[in-house]
Design a protein around this motif. Structure first.
Motif, PDB file in Angstrom:
ATOM      1  N   ALA A 135       0.836  -1.199   0.000  1.00  0.00           N
ATOM      2  CA  ALA A 135       0.000   0.000   0.000  1.00  0.00           C
ATOM      3  C   ALA A 135       0.866   1.241   0.000  1.00  0.00           C
ATOM      4  O   ALA A 135       1.985   1.243   0.511  1.00  0.00           O
ATOM      5  CB  ALA A 135      -0.909  -0.002   1.220  1.00  0.00           C
ATOM      6  N   SER A 136       0.337   2.292  -0.566  1.00  0.00           N
ATOM      7  CA  SER A 136       0.973   3.617  -0.539  1.00  0.00           C
ATOM      8  C   SER A 136      -0.058   4.606  -0.031  1.00  0.00           C
ATOM      9  O   SER A 136      -1.243   4.519  -0.374  1.00  0.00           O
ATOM     10  CB  SER A 136       1.432   4.041  -1.931  1.00  0.00           C
ATOM     11  N   ALA A 137       0.381   5.524   0.810  1.00  0.00           N
ATOM     12  CA  ALA A 137      -0.555   6.507   1.346  1.00  0.00           C
ATOM     13  C   ALA A 137       0.192   7.792   1.686  1.00  0.00           C
ATOM     14  O   ALA A 137       1.391   7.773   1.965  1.00  0.00           O
ATOM     15  CB  ALA A 137      -1.243   5.959   2.587  1.00  0.00           C
ATOM     16  N   CYS A 138      -0.537   8.872   1.685  1.00  0.00           N
ATOM     17  CA  CYS A 138       0.007  10.152   2.140  1.00  0.00           C
ATOM     18  C   CYS A 138      -0.507  10.415   3.546  1.00  0.00           C
ATOM     19  O   CYS A 138      -1.696  10.221   3.825  1.00  0.00           O
ATOM     20  CB  CYS A 138      -0.443  11.282   1.215  1.00  0.00           C
ATOM     21  N   ASP A 139       0.357  10.793   4.460  1.00  0.00           N
ATOM     22  CA  ASP A 139       0.034  11.191   5.825  1.00  0.00           C
ATOM     23  C   ASP A 139      -0.386  10.050   6.742  1.00  0.00           C
ATOM     24  O   ASP A 139       0.142   9.912   7.829  1.00  0.00           O
ATOM     25  CB  ASP A 139      -1.028  12.303   5.864  1.00  0.00           C
ATOM     26  N   SER A 140      -1.353   9.233   6.384  1.00  0.00           N
ATOM     27  CA  SER A 140      -1.767   8.137   7.264  1.00  0.00           C
ATOM     28  C   SER A 140      -2.381   7.014   6.449  1.00  0.00           C
ATOM     29  O   SER A 140      -2.783   7.188   5.307  1.00  0.00           O
ATOM     30  CB  SER A 140      -2.778   8.633   8.314  1.00  0.00           C
ATOM     31  N   TYR A 141      -2.449   5.840   7.091  1.00  0.00           N
ATOM     32  CA  TYR A 141      -3.032   4.667   6.461  1.00  0.00           C
ATOM     33  C   TYR A 141      -3.658   3.807   7.543  1.00  0.00           C
ATOM     34  O   TYR A 141      -3.034   3.554   8.581  1.00  0.00           O
ATOM     35  CB  TYR A 141      -1.952   3.859   5.704  1.00  0.00           C
TER      36      TYR A 141
END
Length: 78
Positions: free
Chosen positions: A66-72
């Motif tokens: 997975a890739s996420a910005c700021d939070s996941y």
């Protein structure tokens, strides 16, 4: 005359049953054997019988990329 003599020792038999569950493999301490398949196994030494009722559950694993910005938030554990 003929005489027969019998010196007899009777040893009472004993038994023990162990129920176990494991992932993938199980090593039974009674005989040091590693099992990978569920089943009922028996070890007899003299007048003593050990029985193992074994359930083997294959382990499973899964990878998630997975890739996420700021939070996941991972759905597996919240």
């Amino acid at each position: 005359c003929h005489t027969e003599t019998l010196n007899l020792t009777i040893t009472p038999s004993t038994s023990n049953t162990t129920t176990a569950s494991a992932c993938d493999t199980y090593t039974w301490s009674v005989n040091g054997t590693t099992y990978t398949i569920s089943g009922t196994y028996t070890s007899v030494v003299g007048c003593h019988t050990e029985t193992l009722n074994l359930t083997i559950t294959p382990s499973t694993s899964n990878s998630t990329t997975a890739s996420a910005c700021d939070s996941y938030t991972w759905s597996v554990n919240g």
